[in-house]
Design a protein around this motif. Structure first.
Motif, short mmCIF file in Angstrom:
data_model
loop_
_atom_site.label_atom_id
_atom_site.label_comp_id
_atom_site.label_asym_id
_atom_site.label_seq_id
_atom_site.Cartn_x
_atom_site.Cartn_y
_atom_site.Cartn_z
N PRO A 266 0.74 -1.16 -0.11
CA PRO A 266 -0.07 -0.13 -0.03
C PRO A 266 0.84 1.09 -0.15
CG PRO A 266 0.18 -0.81 2.32
CD PRO A 266 0.81 -1.93 1.27
N VAL A 267 0.49 2.29 -0.78
CA VAL A 267 0.92 3.43 -0.92
C VAL A 267 -0.17 4.63 -0.46
CG1 VAL A 267 2.10 5.36 -2.21
CG2 VAL A 267 2.76 2.69 -2.71
N ASN A 268 -0.01 5.68 0.08
CA ASN A 268 -0.90 6.64 0.57
C ASN A 268 -0.98 7.53 -0.40
OD1 ASN A 268 -2.63 7.96 1.90
ND2 ASN A 268 -1.27 8.38 3.86
N THR A 269 -1.57 7.31 -1.42
CA THR A 269 -1.80 8.04 -2.75
C THR A 269 -2.83 9.11 -2.51
OG1 THR A 269 -3.40 6.29 -3.27
CG2 THR A 269 -1.19 6.30 -4.54
N ASP A 270 -3.65 8.95 -1.43
CA ASP A 270 -4.54 9.90 -0.98
C ASP A 270 -3.63 11.27 -0.47
OD1 ASP A 270 -6.77 8.82 -2.04
OD2 ASP A 270 -7.31 7.77 0.00
N PHE A 271 -2.76 10.85 0.20
CA PHE A 271 -1.82 12.16 0.73
C PHE A 271 -0.79 12.44 0.00
CE2 PHE A 271 2.14 13.13 3.17
CZ PHE A 271 1.39 14.19 3.98
N TYR A 272 -0.26 11.70 -0.79
CA TYR A 272 0.82 12.16 -1.60
C TYR A 272 0.13 12.45 -3.06
CZ TYR A 272 4.32 10.44 1.61
OH TYR A 272 4.79 10.09 2.95
N GLN A 273 -0.18 13.80 -3.01
CA GLN A 273 -0.84 14.34 -4.37
C GLN A 273 -0.16 15.49 -5.02
OE1 GLN A 273 -5.11 14.78 -4.48
NE2 GLN A 273 -5.45 13.52 -2.64
N PRO A 274 -0.18 15.70 -6.11
CA PRO A 274 0.63 16.75 -6.76
C PRO A 274 -0.06 18.33 -6.30
CG PRO A 274 -0.08 15.20 -8.66
CD PRO A 274 -0.95 14.79 -7.40
N ASN A 275 0.79 19.25 -6.52
CA ASN A 275 0.01 20.66 -6.25
C ASN A 275 0.60 21.54 -7.39
OD1 ASN A 275 -0.99 22.99 -5.33
ND2 ASN A 275 -0.21 22.68 -3.21
N SER A 276 -0.27 21.65 -8.43
CA SER A 276 0.01 22.47 -9.61
C SER A 276 0.45 23.93 -9.05
CB SER A 276 -0.94 22.39 -10.76
OG SER A 276 -2.15 22.92 -10.08
N ALA A 277 -0.03 24.14 -7.91
CA ALA A 277 0.14 25.81 -7.56
C ALA A 277 1.49 25.94 -7.01
CB ALA A 277 -0.92 26.34 -6.45
N ILE A 278 2.40 24.93 -6.72
CA ILE A 278 3.64 25.04 -6.16
C ILE A 278 4.75 25.00 -7.53
CG2 ILE A 278 5.52 23.69 -5.02
CD1 ILE A 278 3.14 22.85 -2.84
N LYS A 279 5.50 26.00 -7.29
CA LYS A 279 6.50 26.05 -8.68
C LYS A 279 7.39 25.03 -8.13
CE LYS A 279 9.41 29.70 -10.93
NZ LYS A 279 10.09 30.95 -10.75
N LYS A 280 7.80 24.60 -9.41
CA LYS A 280 9.03 23.42 -9.43
C LYS A 280 10.11 24.24 -9.12
CE LYS A 280 7.41 19.42 -10.15
NZ LYS A 280 7.61 18.42 -9.20
N ALA A 281 11.01 23.50 -8.56
CA ALA A 281 12.31 24.10 -8.08
C ALA A 281 13.47 23.32 -9.06
CB ALA A 281 12.85 23.75 -6.86
N ASP A 282 14.77 23.74 -8.82
CA ASP A 282 15.88 23.11 -9.61
C ASP A 282 16.40 21.76 -8.82
OD1 ASP A 282 16.43 23.46 -12.21
OD2 ASP A 282 18.00 25.00 -11.72
N PHE A 283 16.20 21.28 -7.77
CA PHE A 283 16.85 20.33 -7.07
C PHE A 283 16.28 18.80 -7.40
CE2 PHE A 283 13.25 21.42 -4.02
CZ PHE A 283 13.03 20.03 -3.58
N TYR A 284 17.12 17.90 -7.20
CA TYR A 284 16.70 16.55 -7.16
C TYR A 284 16.68 16.01 -5.87
CZ TYR A 284 17.71 16.36 -12.40
OH TYR A 284 17.45 16.55 -13.47
N LEU A 285 15.87 14.93 -5.70
CA LEU A 285 15.73 14.21 -4.40
C LEU A 285 16.17 12.76 -3.92
CD1 LEU A 285 14.15 15.42 -1.39
CD2 LEU A 285 12.00 14.26 -2.81
N PHE A 286 16.75 12.49 -2.82
CA PHE A 286 16.91 11.23 -2.63
C PHE A 286 16.55 10.98 -1.44
CE2 PHE A 286 19.55 8.09 -0.17
CZ PHE A 286 19.83 7.01 -1.30
N VAL A 287 15.69 9.76 -1.14
CA VAL A 287 14.77 9.57 -0.04
C VAL A 287 15.04 8.01 0.43
CG1 VAL A 287 12.74 9.39 1.20
CG2 VAL A 287 12.99 11.37 -0.73
N SER A 288 15.71 7.75 1.46
CA SER A 288 16.00 6.53 1.92
C SER A 288 16.54 6.42 3.43
CB SER A 288 17.16 5.77 1.17
OG SER A 288 17.38 4.42 1.34
N ARG A 289 16.42 5.45 3.89
CA ARG A 289 17.63 4.98 5.05
C ARG A 289 18.88 4.91 4.70
NH1 ARG A 289 15.85 -0.60 6.85
NH2 ARG A 289 14.99 -0.46 4.61
N LEU A 290 19.92 5.48 5.40
CA LEU A 290 21.14 5.56 4.76
C LEU A 290 22.10 4.44 5.35
CD1 LEU A 290 22.03 9.53 5.52
CD2 LEU A 290 21.10 8.24 3.45
#
Length: 365
Positions: free
Chosen positions: A177-201
């Motif tokens: 299961p993934v919480n797709t109700d919570f993780y939604q796009p927001n077109s009002a937020i301006k895209k930034a230039d950074f990349y993202l890494f998400v994980s336990r290290l």
């Protein structure tokens, strides 16, 4: 119906724990059995009955549990579950080996056979902790106890093939299961230039590869997560202000990062990989290693792209290609909706109910 949920350990939140949380929502009155339990990291279990093993009494158990792996077979086999109608084990190490009564239906949701035993080239957490003697003994025990569950469920076609190869058991894929109700796009937020890494290290997540690449490219990279490699990785990124460590953050702040980022970097081979699905659910495309569960969750050139080898050159080439591409936010999110929490609960509940109805009267005879 008396239901037990058996877990390897409950010490930190991760992908397996999100599956357990959804199963608990289906069976809110279930009793939990686990080798080690850290209550502070599981506030939702405050009112649940949690039975622990003798390992719980060891002072360092909640934080140094990998060192206790050789003792976990004995710990998981110490539980008495004869009086339960249904046992659901959530297993990536030892939980599937729990002993049940002859009239109990045991369904194992197997995230993977223990990676530190069977995939030490990918997951090296066992190296230095387990002597070869213990590894070989644990492999024998792991195979021997693979017949204890009556049925196997698993998180991907990738792991389904692994279960068949190692355990010689069939399994049914129910995507986690993934919480797709919570993780939604927001077109009002301006895209930034950074990349993202998400994980336990930890080693197999390959944060080191992402850091080496962004040191060369000098593009902005934000790293979300903590773990035993944190100090070493921060030293690697010293004098590179384009690389920022955010440590552990709230889900709300993670959602904002998904909405703002240019792309998610996913350089590891994962059994399934919930983070890339969360990112896509929020409209964020993914640059992923071309192996493992990512092949089932990312549509190449539509919701992300793949790179073929875990090398600096291969990932750099993928990022340069990605920089020239455009991705449709709606298409990216639509792909992620295949893995919603509602779909998981529906599929899981249907499997259990059908299996109970058809097989429980004869399953232990």
């Amino acid at each position: 119906m008396r239901v037990a949920i058996v877990c390897d350990w409950l010490t930190n939140q991760g992908g397996a724990e999100k599956v357990i949380e959804s199963i608990h929502e289906i069976y809110p009155k279930a009793t939990f059995f686990t080798t080690i339990f850290n209550q502070k990291n599981f506030p939702k279990l405050k009112n649940s009955k949690v039975v622990t093993s003798f390992l719980q009494k060891i002072p360092f158990a909640k934080t140094k549990y990998p060192y206790l792996f050789p003792l976990m077979p004995k710990a998981i086999e110490s539980f008495k579950l004869d009086n339960f109608d249904l046992v659901i084990s959530s297993s990536h190490t030892v939980a599937k080996a729990v002993k049940t009564g002859k009239n109990t239906l045991h369904i194992c949701y197997c995230h993977t056979p223990a990676r530190s035993l069977w995939q030490s080239d990918i997951d090296q957490r066992g190296k230095g902790l387990l002597k070869k003697y213990f590894i070989e003994k644990l492999k024998v025990w792991d195979k021997k106890t693979a017949n204890r569950p009556d049925f196997y469920l698993t998180n991907s076609q990738n792991v389904k093939a692994r279960i068949e190869k190692i355990y010689a058991r069939e399994s049914v894929v129910i995507y986690p299961p993934v919480n797709t109700d919570f993780y939604q796009p927001n077109s009002a937020i301006k895209k930034a230039d950074f990349y993202l890494f998400v994980s336990r290290l930890i080693p197999y997540k390959r944060a080191n590869l992402a850091i080496e690449v962004f040191k060369k490219l000098r593009l902005p990279l934000k790293i979300v997560g903590t773990g035993p490699l944190e100090t070493k990785l921060k030293q690697m990124a010293q004098n590179y202000p384009n690389i920022e460590f955010l440590d552990a953050i709230s889900d709300k702040n993670l959602l904002k990062l998904y909405q703002q980022a240019k792309g998610l970097i996913f350089p590891c081979e994962e059994d399934f990989g919930i983070v890339p699905v969360e990112a896509q659910s929020a409209g964020l495309p993914v640059i992923a290693f071309n192996k493992g569960g990512a092949l089932e969750t990312i549509i190449n050139a539509k919701t992300g792209i793949f790179f073929d080898t875990q090398s600096v050159q291969s990932l750099i080439a993928a990022i340069k290609k990605f920089e020239k591409m455009k991705f449709n936010l709606e298409v990216t999110r639509e792909n992620a909706l295949r893995f919603s929490q509602d779909k998981f609960k529906k599929n899981f509940r249907n499997f259990v109910q059908t299996t109970l109805k058809k097989y429980q009267p004869i399953i232990k005879k």
